[in-house]
Design an enzyme around this catalytic site. Structure first.
Site, mmCIF file in Angstrom:
data_model
loop_
_atom_site.group_PDB
_atom_site.id
_atom_site.type_symbol
_atom_site.label_atom_id
_atom_site.label_comp_id
_atom_site.label_asym_id
_atom_site.label_seq_id
_atom_site.Cartn_x
_atom_site.Cartn_y
_atom_site.Cartn_z
ATOM 1 N N LYS A 1 0.904 -1.296 -0.028
ATOM 2 C CA LYS A 1 -0.002 -0.138 -0.120
ATOM 3 C C LYS A 1 0.738 1.261 0.022
ATOM 4 C CE LYS A 1 -2.616 -2.553 3.341
ATOM 5 N NZ LYS A 1 -3.304 -2.351 4.594
ATOM 6 N N GLY A 2 2.152 1.137 0.240
ATOM 7 C CA GLY A 2 3.071 2.179 0.380
ATOM 8 C C GLY A 2 3.136 3.101 -0.533
ATOM 9 N N ASP B 1 7.407 3.125 -2.276
ATOM 10 C CA ASP B 1 7.852 4.230 -1.200
ATOM 11 C C ASP B 1 9.163 4.227 -0.920
ATOM 12 O OD1 ASP B 1 7.569 1.687 -0.047
ATOM 13 O OD2 ASP B 1 6.233 2.298 1.427
ATOM 14 N N ASP C 1 14.617 -0.052 0.537
ATOM 15 C CA ASP C 1 15.625 -0.435 1.866
ATOM 16 C C ASP C 1 16.537 -1.585 1.633
ATOM 17 O OD1 ASP C 1 16.577 -0.379 4.338
ATOM 18 O OD2 ASP C 1 14.604 -1.172 5.318
ATOM 19 N N LYS D 1 17.344 4.174 0.851
ATOM 20 C CA LYS D 1 18.042 3.982 1.926
ATOM 21 C C LYS D 1 19.194 3.152 1.736
ATOM 22 C CE LYS D 1 15.140 3.314 5.791
ATOM 23 N NZ LYS D 1 14.708 2.295 6.995
ATOM 24 N N PHE E 1 14.016 4.378 10.553
ATOM 25 C CA PHE E 1 12.704 3.931 10.254
ATOM 26 C C PHE E 1 11.855 5.061 10.201
ATOM 27 C CE2 PHE E 1 8.658 2.270 10.395
ATOM 28 C CZ PHE E 1 8.639 1.124 9.741
ATOM 29 N N ASP F 1 4.194 3.324 6.758
ATOM 30 C CA ASP F 1 3.450 2.999 7.993
ATOM 31 C C ASP F 1 4.305 2.337 9.061
ATOM 32 O OD1 ASP F 1 3.911 0.428 6.309
ATOM 33 O OD2 ASP F 1 2.668 -0.403 8.096
ATOM 34 N N ARG G 1 0.017 6.466 7.616
ATOM 35 C CA ARG G 1 0.408 6.158 6.198
ATOM 36 C C ARG G 1 -0.130 7.700 5.441
ATOM 37 N NH1 ARG G 1 1.584 1.257 3.949
ATOM 38 N NH2 ARG G 1 0.843 -0.424 5.048
HETATM 39 P P1 IMP Z 1 12.778 -3.648 1.203
HETATM 40 O O1 IMP Z 1 13.410 -4.095 2.532
HETATM 41 O O2 IMP Z 1 13.784 -2.766 0.242
HETATM 42 O O3 IMP Z 1 12.315 -4.962 0.603
HETATM 43 O O4 IMP Z 1 11.559 -2.819 1.557
HETATM 44 C C1 IMP Z 1 10.465 -3.294 1.527
HETATM 45 C C2 IMP Z 1 9.257 -2.398 2.335
HETATM 46 O O5 IMP Z 1 9.526 -2.533 3.559
HETATM 47 C C3 IMP Z 1 9.163 -1.199 1.665
HETATM 48 O O6 IMP Z 1 8.486 -1.062 0.500
HETATM 49 C C4 IMP Z 1 8.478 -0.579 2.801
HETATM 50 O O7 IMP Z 1 7.019 -0.768 2.465
HETATM 51 C C5 IMP Z 1 8.925 -1.097 4.235
HETATM 52 N N1 IMP Z 1 10.107 -0.263 4.581
HETATM 53 C C6 IMP Z 1 11.212 -0.252 4.533
HETATM 54 N N2 IMP Z 1 11.942 0.427 5.323
HETATM 55 C C7 IMP Z 1 10.883 1.170 5.795
HETATM 56 C C8 IMP Z 1 10.841 2.367 6.649
HETATM 57 O O8 IMP Z 1 11.684 3.051 7.062
HETATM 58 N N3 IMP Z 1 9.664 2.818 7.254
HETATM 59 C C9 IMP Z 1 8.387 2.299 6.603
HETATM 60 N N4 IMP Z 1 8.491 1.125 6.022
HETATM 61 C C10 IMP Z 1 9.629 0.645 5.441
HETATM 62 MG MG MG Z 2 5.811 -0.804 0.701
#
Ligand code: IMP
Ligand code: MG
Length: 178
Positions: A42-43, A98, A101, A129, A150, A157, A163
Site C-alpha cells: 500500500k506504500g 515508497d 531499503d 535508504k 525507520f 507505515d 500512512r
Molecule cells: P525492502 O526492504 O527494500 O524490500 O522494502 C520493503 C518494504 O519495507 C518497503 O516497500 C516498505 O513498505 C517497508 N519499509 C522499508 N523501510 C521502511 C521504513 O523506514 N519505514 C516504513 N516502511 C519501510
Molecule cells: Mg511497501
C-alpha cells in the site's frame, strides 16, 4: 498522531519538489512510449497519485500487493497478495514504491516482471535508504536519500498507522516500545 513524530525528514513542500522533478524526468524519458506504472501497495499510494499527475504522456496504471519473504537464505521469495490483472509482455514498465531499503522486494518484483516479458523495467522510489541494502538492486528514479532509520508518513507505515501523514518523519522511541 502528529505528536508521535520526533523529527521531520521531508516536508510536504520538499516531497512536492521531488515529485515534480521525477514527473518531468519520466515524461521526458518516455516521450514516444506508453509506460505502465505498477504501484506496489500500500506504500506507493500517495506518491503514485501525486507522481501520475506530473506525467504528461500517455500511460496506464496497475497495482500489485506483494511482500518479500525474509527467510534465512539470501535468495528472496515473493509473496503475491494481489497480482496484476493485465499482461505486461512487451510493455515498458515503471515500478513505483515508497522506499528502497533492503532491496528484497524490488529485486524479486523486477525478476518476476522480467520473466513475464516486460520490454523494459525501471524503478521509481520516493526514498532510498542505501545503508539498508542487502541485495544488489538500485532505483532509476529517486526522490531523496534517507539515513538508516525507520521513517513513516506519505504512504509509509508503522503497524499500519501514519500512512496518512502528509510529510515524512521519524517516530519517537516511546512509540516503538509501547
Ligand atoms: P525492502 O526492504 O527494500 O524490500 O522494502 C520493503 C518494504 O519495507 C518497503 O516497500 C516498505 O513498505 C517497508 N519499509 C522499508 N523501510 C521502511 C521504513 O523506514 N519505514 C516504513 N516502511 C519501510
Ligand atoms: Mg511497501
Amino acid at each position: 498522531m502528529v505528536n508521535d513524530i520526533k523529527k521531520v525528514s521531508l516536508t510536504e513542500e520538499k516531497i512536492a519538489e521531488h515529485v515534480k522533478r521525477l514527473g518531468k524526468q519520466i515524461t521526458a524519458d518516455y516521450q514516444n512510449k506508453e509506460p505502465v506504472f505498477i504501484g506496489l501497495l500500500k506504500g506507493c499510494n500517495p506518491f503514485m497519485m501525486d507522481l501520475l499527475k506530473q506525467i504528461k504522456t500517455y500511460c496506464s496504471v496497475e497495482y500489485m500487493d506483494v511482500s518479500s519473504y525474509n527467510g534465512t537464505s539470501s535468495t528472496g521469495k515473493l509473496i503475491i497478495n494481489q497480482d496484476l490483472k493485465t499482461n505486461i509482455s512487451g510493455k515498458d514498465v515503471i515500478i513505483v514504491d515508497d522506499i528502497l531499503d533492503t532491496g528484497r522486494t524490488l529485486l524479486e518484483v523486477k525478476k518476476l516482471l522480467t520473466s513475464r516479458g516486460a520490454r523494459s523495467i525501471k524503478i521509481c522510489v520516493l526514498l532510498n535508504k542505501p545503508e539498508g541494502r542487502l541485495v544488489p538492486i538500485e532505483a532509476d528514479y529517486i526522490g531523496d536519500l534517507v539515513p538508516n532509520e525507520f521513517v513513516v508518513g506519505y504512504g509509509l507505515d508503522y503497524n499500519e498507522r501514519y500512512r496518512n501523514l502528509p510529510f515524512i518523519g521519524v517516530l519517537k522511541e516511546e512509540i516503538y516500545s509501547k
